[in-house]
Write a protein that holds these residues in place. Structure first.
Motif, PDB file in Angstrom:
ATOM      1  N   PRO A 199       0.823  -1.217   0.000  1.00  0.00           N
ATOM      2  CA  PRO A 199       0.000   0.000   0.000  1.00  0.00           C
ATOM      3  C   PRO A 199       0.857   1.267   0.000  1.00  0.00           C
ATOM      4  CG  PRO A 199      -0.820  -1.592   1.608  1.00  0.00           C
ATOM      5  CD  PRO A 199       0.515  -2.109   1.126  1.00  0.00           C
ATOM      6  N   ASN A 200       0.599   2.124  -0.958  1.00  0.00           N
ATOM      7  CA  ASN A 200       1.265   3.428  -1.062  1.00  0.00           C
ATOM      8  C   ASN A 200       2.786   3.324  -1.187  1.00  0.00           C
ATOM      9  OD1 ASN A 200      -1.251   4.804  -0.736  1.00  0.00           O
ATOM     10  ND2 ASN A 200      -1.082   4.461   1.479  1.00  0.00           N
ATOM     11  N   TYR A 201       3.248   2.207  -1.753  1.00  0.00           N
ATOM     12  CA  TYR A 201       4.693   2.037  -1.920  1.00  0.00           C
ATOM     13  C   TYR A 201       4.949   1.089  -3.093  1.00  0.00           C
ATOM     14  CZ  TYR A 201       9.536   2.184  -0.291  1.00  0.00           C
ATOM     15  OH  TYR A 201      10.881   2.402  -0.182  1.00  0.00           O
ATOM     16  N   ASP A 202       6.194   1.051  -3.571  1.00  0.00           N
ATOM     17  CA  ASP A 202       6.546   0.222  -4.721  1.00  0.00           C
ATOM     18  C   ASP A 202       7.575  -0.831  -4.331  1.00  0.00           C
ATOM     19  OD1 ASP A 202       4.914   1.463  -6.606  1.00  0.00           O
ATOM     20  OD2 ASP A 202       6.395   3.026  -7.008  1.00  0.00           O
TER      21      ASP A 202
END
Length: 248
Positions: A204-207
Motif C-alpha cells: 500500500p502506497n509504496y513500490d
C-alpha cells in the motif's frame, strides 16, 4: 566506475584467453579409436556446478550491494540440460528522494538447449534457455524526502523506518550464453537475461523497488534485464559412446 570497467575487461580477456587454450587442450588430449572409416569416442554426461563471478565482483566494488548465486545443470540428453540457480541479494536503492534496502533469496528453474555442434571430445556450449523465477524478500524504507520545487526551505527528510516483510515475486526469464572448457572439467561462461515480471506482492502506497533475482523494477514496465559471468565444474556421472565419420 574504473574498477568495474577493469574487472569486466579482465574477465573478458581471461575468458577469451582460456577458451583458446581449452580448445587446443581438448584437441590434444581427446582419446578416440578409429575403426574402418568411423571414429568412436566417449561423450561425458553429468552435473555441472557454477558460481556467478559478476555478483561476487559487484559485492566488492559496490557498497550498496551484496549478492551470491550458485547454479547447476544436468545434461538430460545430447543438447538438452535441466538447469537452475539459487541466490541471495541485499541491495540499497539510494537517490536524492528515497533510501530503501531490499533483502531476500530467489530460485530459478528451467532448461538450456545447446545450439553448438562440438568437435570430437569437446563439450563447449552456446545455448538458449528458459527460467521460471521466484523470490521471497523484504524491504526497509529508511528515509524519504518530501518533494518540492521550492528551494527556499531546507530539504524535508523523514526518517520513517518502515519495514515490509513476507513479499514475493515471480517472473519468466529467457537466457542466452556460452560456456567454454578451459582445462580438465573447468569452464568459464557468460550469459545475458531478458525477464518479464508475472506477479509481485502489492505494498500500500509504496513500490517494489528491487526484487532479488529480478533486480531493479520500474513503474511503467514489467521488463527487466541482466547479465553474468561464471566459473563451472563438471562432475562426470557416465559416458556415452559416440561415432563420427572419419572424413568429417
Amino acid at each position: 566506475m574504473n574498477l568495474k570497467l577493469t574487472f569486466l575487461s579482465f574477465t573478458s580477456s581471461f575468458c577469451l584467453l582460456f577458451s583458446c587454450y581449452g580448445i587446443a587442450q581438448e584437441n590434444s588430449e581427446v582419446q578416440y579409436e578409429q575403426v574402418s572409416d568411423s571414429i568412436f569416442y566417449k561423450d561425458k554426461y553429468g552435473l555441472t556446478l557454477s558460481l556467478d563471478l559478476s555478483r561476487i565482483g559487484q559485492s566488492f566494488w559496490d557498497d550498496n550491494y551484496q549478492g551470491l548465486e550458485i547454479g547447476a545443470d544436468y545434461r538430460f540428453s545430447e543438447n538438452l540440460y535441466i538447469a537452475g540457480e539459487l541466490g541471495n541479494e541485499q541491495a540499497t536503492f539510494n537517490n536524492q528522494n528515497i533510501l530503501n534496502e531490499s533483502d531476500g533469496s530467489y530460485i530459478k528453474i528451467g532448461v538450456n538447449y545447446n545450439v553448438y555442434d562440438n568437435w570430437i571430445g569437446m563439450q563447449n556450449l552456446i545455448y538458449v534457455g528458459f527460467r521460471y523465477g521466484f523470490a521471497a524478500y523484504s524491504q526497509d524504507l529508511k528515509n524519504y524526502r518530501i518533494y518540492t520545487t521550492d528551494d527556499y526551505f531546507p530539504p524535508d527528510i523523514r526518517d520513517d523506518g518502515r519495514s515490509f516483510g513476507n513479499l514475493t515475486a515471480s517472473w519468466i526469464e529467457f537466457q542466452a550464453g556460452l560456456r567454454v572448457n578451459i582445462f580438465d572439467n573447468f569452464y568459464l561462461g557468460a550469459h545475458v537475461q531478458l525477464k518479464n515480471m508475472i506477479t509481485t506482492t502489492e505494498i500500500p502506497n509504496y513500490d517494489n523497488l528491487y526484487v532479488p533475482g529480478f533486480r531493479r523494477t520500474f513503474d511503467n514496465s514489467s521488463i527487466g534485464a541482466g547479465w553474468g559471468y561464471s566459473i563451472s565444474y563438471l562432475i562426470p556421472i557416465y559416458s556415452k559412446m559416440k561415432t563420427q565419420a572419419a572424413n568429417n
